[in-house]
Design an enzyme around this catalytic site. Structure first.
Site, PDB file in Angstrom:
ATOM      1  N   CYS A 190      18.671  55.759  46.960  1.00 53.87           N
ATOM      2  CA  CYS A 190      17.777  55.030  47.797  1.00 53.87           C
ATOM      3  C   CYS A 190      18.388  53.577  48.326  1.00 53.87           C
ATOM      4  O   CYS A 190      17.874  52.714  47.631  1.00 53.87           O
ATOM      5  CB  CYS A 190      16.356  54.879  47.259  1.00 53.87           C
ATOM      6  SG  CYS A 190      15.575  56.555  47.201  1.00 53.87           S
TER       7      CYS A 190
ATOM      8  N   PRO B  85      50.554  49.746  38.856  1.00 51.33           N
ATOM      9  CA  PRO B  85      50.100  50.328  39.789  1.00 51.33           C
ATOM     10  C   PRO B  85      48.816  50.878  39.085  1.00 51.33           C
ATOM     11  O   PRO B  85      48.836  51.616  38.163  1.00 51.33           O
ATOM     12  CB  PRO B  85      50.965  51.263  40.436  1.00 51.33           C
ATOM     13  CG  PRO B  85      52.014  51.593  39.178  1.00 51.33           C
ATOM     14  CD  PRO B  85      51.994  50.335  38.325  1.00 51.33           C
TER      15      PRO B  85
HETATM   16  C1  LIG Z   1      43.433  46.377  39.385  1.00 53.71           C
HETATM   17  C2  LIG Z   1      44.654  45.763  38.898  1.00 53.71           C
HETATM   18  C3  LIG Z   1      45.993  46.448  38.952  1.00 53.71           C
HETATM   19  C4  LIG Z   1      45.991  47.572  39.850  1.00 53.71           C
HETATM   20  O1  LIG Z   1      45.535  47.621  41.317  1.00 53.71           O
HETATM   21  P1  LIG Z   1      45.896  48.748  42.293  1.00 53.71           P
HETATM   22  O2  LIG Z   1      45.543  48.365  43.650  1.00 53.71           O
HETATM   23  O3  LIG Z   1      45.008  49.780  41.696  1.00 53.71           O
HETATM   24  O4  LIG Z   1      47.193  49.181  42.219  1.00 53.71           O
HETATM   25  C5  LIG Z   1      47.017  45.855  38.704  1.00 53.71           C
HETATM   26  N1  LIG Z   1      47.078  44.777  37.793  1.00 53.71           N
HETATM   27  C6  LIG Z   1      45.984  43.973  37.709  1.00 53.71           C
HETATM   28  C7  LIG Z   1      45.969  42.745  36.709  1.00 53.71           C
HETATM   29  C8  LIG Z   1      44.966  44.388  38.196  1.00 53.71           C
HETATM   30  O5  LIG Z   1      43.675  43.941  37.880  1.00 53.71           O
END
Ligand SMILES: *Cc1c(COP(=O)(O)O)cnc(C)c1O
Length: 407
Positions: free
Chosen positions: A337, A269
């Site tokens: 802008c 996460p």
């Molecule tokens: C961006 C990403 C996450 C995190 O996603 P959230 O929506 O911020 O929790 C997890 N795993 C991978 C591979 C990602 O690219």
């Protein structure tokens, strides 16, 4: 942010005071909220061997990484630079999962040399990986389950047209490539997108991973990615983490019995951990009445917080300088802008020039997506821990704008 004695405060510190002490615009992070979210997620899955790999692209200040490391988090990195940052923050290589997309095999080799775990999302790269390392270095496979999920087409990664992952329909090919090159597949991974609130989507994805896992006998973990939704508005539907934890743990433990041995359950996460901890404090520079609306022009914009324009994201905005003022309707805009609106038709306590506004949910994909567009300086960052605020990144100066220009 809480409202005490007629003042908006974070951990007892008046928000206005923060803007006064550290200047405006300013990113402020509530460290206790970050810890709370991390432990809430960890606790929700306490019936399985859960590992939380913080997706550091959401907010990558080294102090935030160190704070999460102290709490027991591990790391998900999407670039070699993020891997370097994670190692610099003190994470052990084995605590870092490298999940890049569409990078060259050279970058993968650099990550292997640094000793981090590798997640591969392309059959061509898997073949090269096999030729280079054979059975010496294990890797994880990123599967695209083709589940349409997520709050916005720009943040959905699992659908059929997505560039992410190896299609679940190509798994037989993956098994063949792994076998012929003697590659040890130690994990299967899936990340279907951001802003998923429906537990059923996770469970549906889980079943697909369980099914796929039967073809891989050397697994150590299953990585369910992320996408947990947090509240941006008071009445937003969010992921019920505790409910999801119970449901997934039940199925996961059943699956491990079928599989024959216990596996680790990984999540990565970003938003869930840091979104609500962050505030972007800005100053109302001008109030501009037009024939159609009343604009509040602030000393910031899409260069500092791109989510409203890029994802059509809703960020709640509060006037912390005039919390009891009569409410009026405003459109809050930036100084760039471009049409860089931060909030349309918002009811705010009367805004006067010079007032400090707090933009909520600015912890995730705020500073980390900021730029110098219009040759503007990026804000400073402040972290509040144990009731004390400290600077964790200096405000940029004109020197930062010209540093790499060659005359
Ligand atoms: C961006 C990403 C996450 C995190 O996603 P959230 O929506 O911020 O929790 C997890 N795993 C991978 C591979 C990602 O690219």
């Amino acid at each position: 942010m809480e409202f005490v004695n007629n003042k908006f405060c974070i951990q007892g510190i008046p928000v206005q005071e923060l803007a006064f002490d550290f200047g405006s615009p300013l990113y402020v992070y509530d460290g206790e909220k970050i810890k709370q979210q991390y432990h809430r997620l960890k606790d929700a899955f306490n019936e399985v061997d859960v590992h939380i790999k913080y997706a550091c692209k959401a907010l990558s200040n080294i102090n935030i990484l160190k704070l999460l490391k102290q709490e027991g988090a591990e790391l998900d990195c999407v670039s070699i630079e993020e891997v370097q940052l994670g190692l610099y923050a003190g994470f052990k290589p084995t605590q870092i999962l490298f999940t890049p997309n569409c990078v060259s095999f050279e970058e993968i080799k650099k990550a292997v040399a640094l000793g981090v775990k590798i997640n591969i999302d392309n059959i061509s790269i898997l073949e090269q990986f096999g030729h280079e390392y054979g059975n010496k270095i294990p890797c994880c496979i990123r599967i695209n389950p083709h589940i349409m999920a997520g709050g916005n087409k720009n943040i959905s990664t699992g659908h059929i047209d997505s560039k992410f992952g190896i299609s679940i329909y190509q798994l037989r090919h993956v098994v063949r490539v792994a076998k012929t090159n003697n590659i040890h597949i130690n994990g299967l991974h899936m990340h279907t997108g951001s802003d998923i609130y429906d537990a059923e989507v996770f469970l549906q994805g889980a079943e697909l991973l369980f099914e796929a896992a039967k073809d891989f006998k050397e697994l150590e973990f299953l990585d369910f990615g992320s996408g947990f939704k947090v509240a941006y508005k008071d009445d937003d539907i969010v992921t019920d983490i505790e409910d999801l934890g119970k449901k997934i743990a039940l199925r996961f433990n059943e699956f491990c019995k079928e599989y024959g041995r216990p596996l680790q359950l990984w999540f990565e996460p970003g938003k869930f951990i840091v979104s609500e901890s962050g505030y972007l404090l800005v100053t109302a520079s001008v109030i501009k009445q037009t024939t159609a609306t009343v604009f509040v022009g602030v000393d910031s914009g899409q260069n500092h917080l791109i989510r409203p324009m890029f994802y059509d994201a809703y960020h709640t905005i509060v006037n912390v300088s005039n919390p009891t003022g009569t409410t009026r309707v405003y459109t809050i805009v930036g100084y760039i802008c471009e049409t860089d609106t931060l909030g349309w038709d918002r009811k705010l306590n009367e805004v006067r020039e010079g007032d400090i506004l707090a933009i909520k949910n600015a912890g995730a994909y705020g500073y980390s997506m900021s730029s110098n567009y219009n040759s503007r300086l990026r804000p400073a960052e402040v972290l509040i821990e144990n009731g004390a605020a400290r600077l964790i990144r200096k405000r940029e100066t004109f020197d930062d704008i010209i540093r790499n220009m060659v005359e």
